[in-house]
Enzyme design. Sequence first.
Site, PDB file in Angstrom:
ATOM      1  N   GLY A  47       1.263  -0.860   0.153  1.00 24.00           N
ATOM      2  CA  GLY A  47      -0.262   0.054  -0.138  1.00 24.00           C
ATOM      3  C   GLY A  47       0.906   1.251   0.208  1.00 24.00           C
ATOM      4  N   GLN A  52       2.995   9.792   2.298  1.00 21.69           N
ATOM      5  CA  GLN A  52       3.753   9.891   1.854  1.00 21.69           C
ATOM      6  C   GLN A  52       4.844  10.541   1.071  1.00 21.69           C
ATOM      7  OE1 GLN A  52       2.714   5.566   2.187  1.00 21.69           O
ATOM      8  NE2 GLN A  52       4.210   5.285   3.259  1.00 21.69           N
ATOM      9  N   CYS A  96       7.355   0.456   6.249  1.00 24.05           N
ATOM     10  CA  CYS A  96       6.892   1.584   6.051  1.00 24.05           C
ATOM     11  C   CYS A  96       7.978   1.611   4.805  1.00 24.05           C
ATOM     12  CB  CYS A  96       6.583   2.568   7.096  1.00 24.05           C
ATOM     13  SG  CYS A  96       5.390   4.258   6.319  1.00 24.05           S
ATOM     14  N   LEU A  97       7.541   2.626   3.800  1.00 18.62           N
ATOM     15  CA  LEU A  97       8.444   2.928   2.567  1.00 18.62           C
ATOM     16  C   LEU A  97       8.642   4.307   3.350  1.00 18.62           C
ATOM     17  CD1 LEU A  97       5.637   2.784  -0.284  1.00 18.62           C
ATOM     18  CD2 LEU A  97       8.045   1.549  -0.121  1.00 18.62           C
ATOM     19  N   HIS A 138      -3.402   1.019   8.545  1.00 15.81           N
ATOM     20  CA  HIS A 138      -1.964   1.652   8.241  1.00 15.81           C
ATOM     21  C   HIS A 138      -1.644   2.888   7.362  1.00 15.81           C
ATOM     22  CE1 HIS A 138       2.383   1.383   8.034  1.00 15.81           C
ATOM     23  NE2 HIS A 138       2.170   1.646   7.172  1.00 15.81           N
ATOM     24  N   GLU A 139      -1.881   2.654   6.134  1.00 19.57           N
ATOM     25  CA  GLU A 139      -2.396   3.726   4.803  1.00 19.57           C
ATOM     26  C   GLU A 139      -3.078   4.821   5.150  1.00 19.57           C
ATOM     27  OE1 GLU A 139      -0.615   3.306   2.943  1.00 19.57           O
ATOM     28  OE2 GLU A 139       0.014   1.184   3.104  1.00 19.57           O
ATOM     29  N   HIS A 142      -1.530   7.708   7.955  1.00 21.21           N
ATOM     30  CA  HIS A 142      -0.869   8.337   7.032  1.00 21.21           C
ATOM     31  C   HIS A 142      -1.427   9.387   6.731  1.00 21.21           C
ATOM     32  CE1 HIS A 142       2.588   6.479   6.264  1.00 21.21           C
ATOM     33  NE2 HIS A 142       2.046   5.473   6.253  1.00 21.21           N
TER      34      HIS A 142
END
Lengths: 166, 179
Positions: A47, A52, A96-97, A138-139, A142
């Site tokens: 995702g 981000q 996470c990225l 999680h997304e 953000h």
Amino acid sequence: MAILDILKLPDPRLKQVSEPVESFDQALRDFIADLEETRLAGPGAVGIAAPQVGHFQRVVILDLSGRPKTPNHGRLVLINPEITHWEGFAMGREGCLSVPDYTGNVIRATQIRLKAQDADGVEHQYEMEGFEARAVQHELDHLDGLLFVDRVVSRRTDLYRRKVYK
Amino acid sequence: MTVTDTLSDWNLLTLVGADRPGIVSRVTRALYECGCNLGEASMIRLGGNFTIMLMVSSTRPDAEILDALAPVARELDLRLHLDPLSGGLHQHLMPNVQVRVTGADRAGIVADVTEILAEQGFNILELDSDVAGERERPVYIMNIQGYSDRTIEALADALVPMAARGVSVDVSPVDLLIG
């Protein structure tokens, strides 16, 4: 199409709350294409959320189609997503990225109901469980300026307690 | 904490003492004031003691670091070692398997379980254990995370003999989410 720069901790912009999408236009579609290309260029992310890449709109891409054994809805573009129901909780390991080279244990709801629009503005409802529900939570974090590092728990205190009192 | 560095700068500081508030702050202040950077750490209370395993990087000689820590160690009655460490930061291996073990406490559970895992080529990355339950009926609880290229089923099968020894073992995947 372009691969966008990913904001990384401790960039303060990751704490910014994103705004709802109001125009479902070509600019949105172009951005979604760039966001997807950016996700695919990274290390195996299921995702990615718009903030981000420094784009503060409530847009998330989720794609669990590569995990046939995990119940999932395939590739989803979630615009203005909202969780309307939570149930259960479980600990799982997340990375996470935006937080390279670190993973931690996070407690998330195991079952959720989700309301979101697609790239054309059409509203959908989803019932999600397990890994997919975790990915959505999680997304969505953000979009509200939260990272999983804000939710990391100690495995020692949590798992043991549950194991003993279950 | 900066990513300095050549690998040889790192030392492992091992430190144990009766638990009390202030150990971490005093130790890390002393390290900071003598020019050390800190890396990965594991700090936990075990049986009334506070234990620290801490990666410390410095260009100063070991003797200077030990000298800087000596007053704190004396005052708080801490035992410590400083050993050279080969390797540095950013060397994480991600666990893909979790093994949870519970059973009536007795000697040999850890040896039995980890021997089976070792035979399967399982690499233990983290192990926490505790003794819970009532004093008269203690329960041993262990949680292992590690890396294995065997299937969950193969590992679970290998651990089946533990059930006959009164130990419950659960093997499950660690599903890493990157988002």
